[in-house]
Write a protein that holds these residues in place. Structure first.
Motif, PDB file in Angstrom:
ATOM      1  N   HIS A  30       0.828  -1.202   0.000  1.00  0.00           N
ATOM      2  CA  HIS A  30       0.000   0.000   0.000  1.00  0.00           C
ATOM      3  C   HIS A  30       0.866   1.256   0.000  1.00  0.00           C
ATOM      4  N   ARG A  31       0.397   2.242  -0.768  1.00  0.00           N
ATOM      5  CA  ARG A  31       1.028   3.555  -0.776  1.00  0.00           C
ATOM      6  C   ARG A  31       0.178   4.489   0.087  1.00  0.00           C
ATOM      7  N   ALA A  88       9.658   3.829   0.899  1.00  0.00           N
ATOM      8  CA  ALA A  88       9.302   4.202  -0.473  1.00  0.00           C
ATOM      9  C   ALA A  88       7.795   4.288  -0.676  1.00  0.00           C
ATOM     10  N   ASN A  89       7.028   3.694   0.222  1.00  0.00           N
ATOM     11  CA  ASN A  89       5.569   3.698   0.084  1.00  0.00           C
ATOM     12  C   ASN A  89       4.879   4.749   0.937  1.00  0.00           C
ATOM     13  N   VAL A  90       5.645   5.625   1.565  1.00  0.00           N
ATOM     14  CA  VAL A  90       5.064   6.616   2.477  1.00  0.00           C
ATOM     15  C   VAL A  90       5.436   8.025   2.019  1.00  0.00           C
ATOM     16  N   PRO A 130      10.980   8.370   4.272  1.00  0.00           N
ATOM     17  CA  PRO A 130       9.777   8.598   3.470  1.00  0.00           C
ATOM     18  C   PRO A 130       9.906   9.911   2.707  1.00  0.00           C
ATOM     19  N   ALA A 131       9.095  10.084   1.678  1.00  0.00           N
ATOM     20  CA  ALA A 131       9.068  11.367   0.980  1.00  0.00           C
ATOM     21  C   ALA A 131       8.443  12.392   1.917  1.00  0.00           C
ATOM     22  N   ALA A 169       2.913  12.027  -6.114  1.00  0.00           N
ATOM     23  CA  ALA A 169       3.095  10.646  -5.652  1.00  0.00           C
ATOM     24  C   ALA A 169       1.821   9.809  -5.767  1.00  0.00           C
ATOM     25  N   ALA A 170       0.733  10.403  -6.248  1.00  0.00           N
ATOM     26  CA  ALA A 170      -0.536   9.684  -6.376  1.00  0.00           C
ATOM     27  C   ALA A 170      -0.436   8.642  -7.496  1.00  0.00           C
TER      28      ALA A 170
END
Length: 381
Positions: free
Chosen positions: A119-120, A142-144, A168-169, A182-183
């Motif tokens: 999950h993102r 990478a997913n956050v 995280p970003a 990032a969507a």
């Protein structure tokens, strides 16, 4: 006791409390133990109480290490910033503007988020970075993506995340806009409250995504809602438990004092009446929520006196109408004064009687529906 022993004992004690109250579920055990709260707490914190009591005095790690460790591993929120950073030093500011949320609330909301591998996630409100680190441990950095409006808060959180081994970003920006670069996201979690769920959050989600956010009307009362997005661009879901968060900065509203409403000294041009409904009955969190849902654009203020009595003021956000209700010990009838095109006491009393007549429903009986046009409706059952 050394810092290491303080940390070990405090984390174990807090974990036991969170497991006992049901907020810390087994799928979050590993993240809890891998991401200690103390790594994300600044040297100065203002511990609060879980039941809405005002924050206490500052606890500075450099001056009171024992007190700091006790505060960090208590199940209480920790205010970490006042007045959007304009207030400096260890004294209290006027308005808390950033915090480390109460651990029970943190893990209750993460449980409601119901993440799965791959999950993102978009987080609105980085704060200290603890929540982003928990998500990064569970899902991978990478997913956050986490968004914080305050540049200094964001920089401090980014440094703490890096020291803890997470990347995280971390974006500086208005959380109401999300982060379209990032969507699409599978999950959105907000650590600040909203009156309106921003359309950007829904638009940046995949159909079937989950949004977990504290939601509250202008009047007061607030609860965490768990929305599911739909193929048609709408979202809907139930409220899961009460909450009390700082408002998303983009949705803060100005609340003028009573003098802004009065053309002359009170009671000015107000019309007097009496009511059998005690203003005390309006003060519960669920009652305030129900009133706010049915009476939009109105907020209360309380003026207290030395003898224990008080005046409840009702104001509309358009600054056109006001009302007062006076509470005194032992009274069974209470004086009301109202002025303006809206009869605010009448509206609030009708909303309270609607809620009371349906058995005083709790938050879990309400559902929020967000339309494609951004319109938001709250339904009972």
């Amino acid at each position: 006791m050394t810092a290491g022993r303080f940390a070990e004992a405090g984390r174990a004690r807090l974990a036991s409390a969170l497991i006992a109250n049901g907020s810390l579920q087994p799928d979050w055990f590993a993240a809890y133990h891998a991401v200690p709260r103390h790594l994300f707490a600044p040297d100065t914190v203002w511990p609060g109480m879980a039941d809405g009591v005002r924050q206490g005095e500052a606890v500075d790690r450099r001056e009171d290490a024992d007190g700091w460790w006790r505060a960090v591993y208590a199940d209480v929120p920790l205010t970490t910033q006042w007045d959007d950073g304009a207030h400096l030093g260890n004294s209290r500011g006027v308005t808390p503007s950033s915090s480390s949320s109460m651990p029970t609330m943190v893990f209750s909301m993460l449980s409601a988020l119901d993440v799965a591998d791959g999950h993102r996630v978009l987080e609105i409100g980085t704060g200290t970075g603890w929540n982003a680190a928990l998500l990064s441990h569970r899902l991978g950095s990478a997913n956050v993506t986490t968004v914080e409006v305050d540049p200094s808060t964001a920089a401090e959180a980014r440094a703490r995340l890096a020291r803890a081994g997470y990347a995280p970003a971390a974006v500086v920006g208005d959380g109401a806009a999300g982060h379209p670069a990032a969507a699409p996201f599978d999950r959105v979690i907000a650590t600040c409250s909203v009156r309106q769920v921003p359309r950007a959050w829904i638009e940046q989600c995949r159909p079937g995504a989950v949004i977990v956010a504290p939601w509250g009307p202008e009047y007061g009362g607030e609860a965490v809602v768990r929305l599911t997005t739909r193929q048609d661009g709408t979202a809907r879901g139930r409220f899961v438990h009460p909450s009390a968060f700082m408002r998303l900065r983009a949705q803060r509203s100005a609340r003028p004092g009573s003098r802004a409403y009065l053309p002359a000294p009170w009671p000015a041009d107000g019309v007097r009446s009496t009511t059998a409904l005690s203003p005390d009955e309006l003060g519960g969190w669920a009652a305030m929520f129900a009133i706010g849902v049915r009476v939009p654009g109105v907020f209360p203020l309380t003026e207290r006196y030395g003898d224990g009595s008080y005046t409840l003021w009702l104001h509309d956000t358009a600054v056109t109408s006001w009302a007062t209700a006076d509470w005194e010990p032992g009274r069974v009838e209470f004086e009301v004064v109202q002025s303006g095109p809206r009869r605010l006491w009448d509206e609030v009393e009708a909303a309270w009687r609607w809620w009371d007549g349906r058995g005083r429903p709790g938050f879990e009986r309400f559902e929020l529906v967000v339309g494609v046009d951004g319109a938001q409706q709250v339904h009972l059952d």
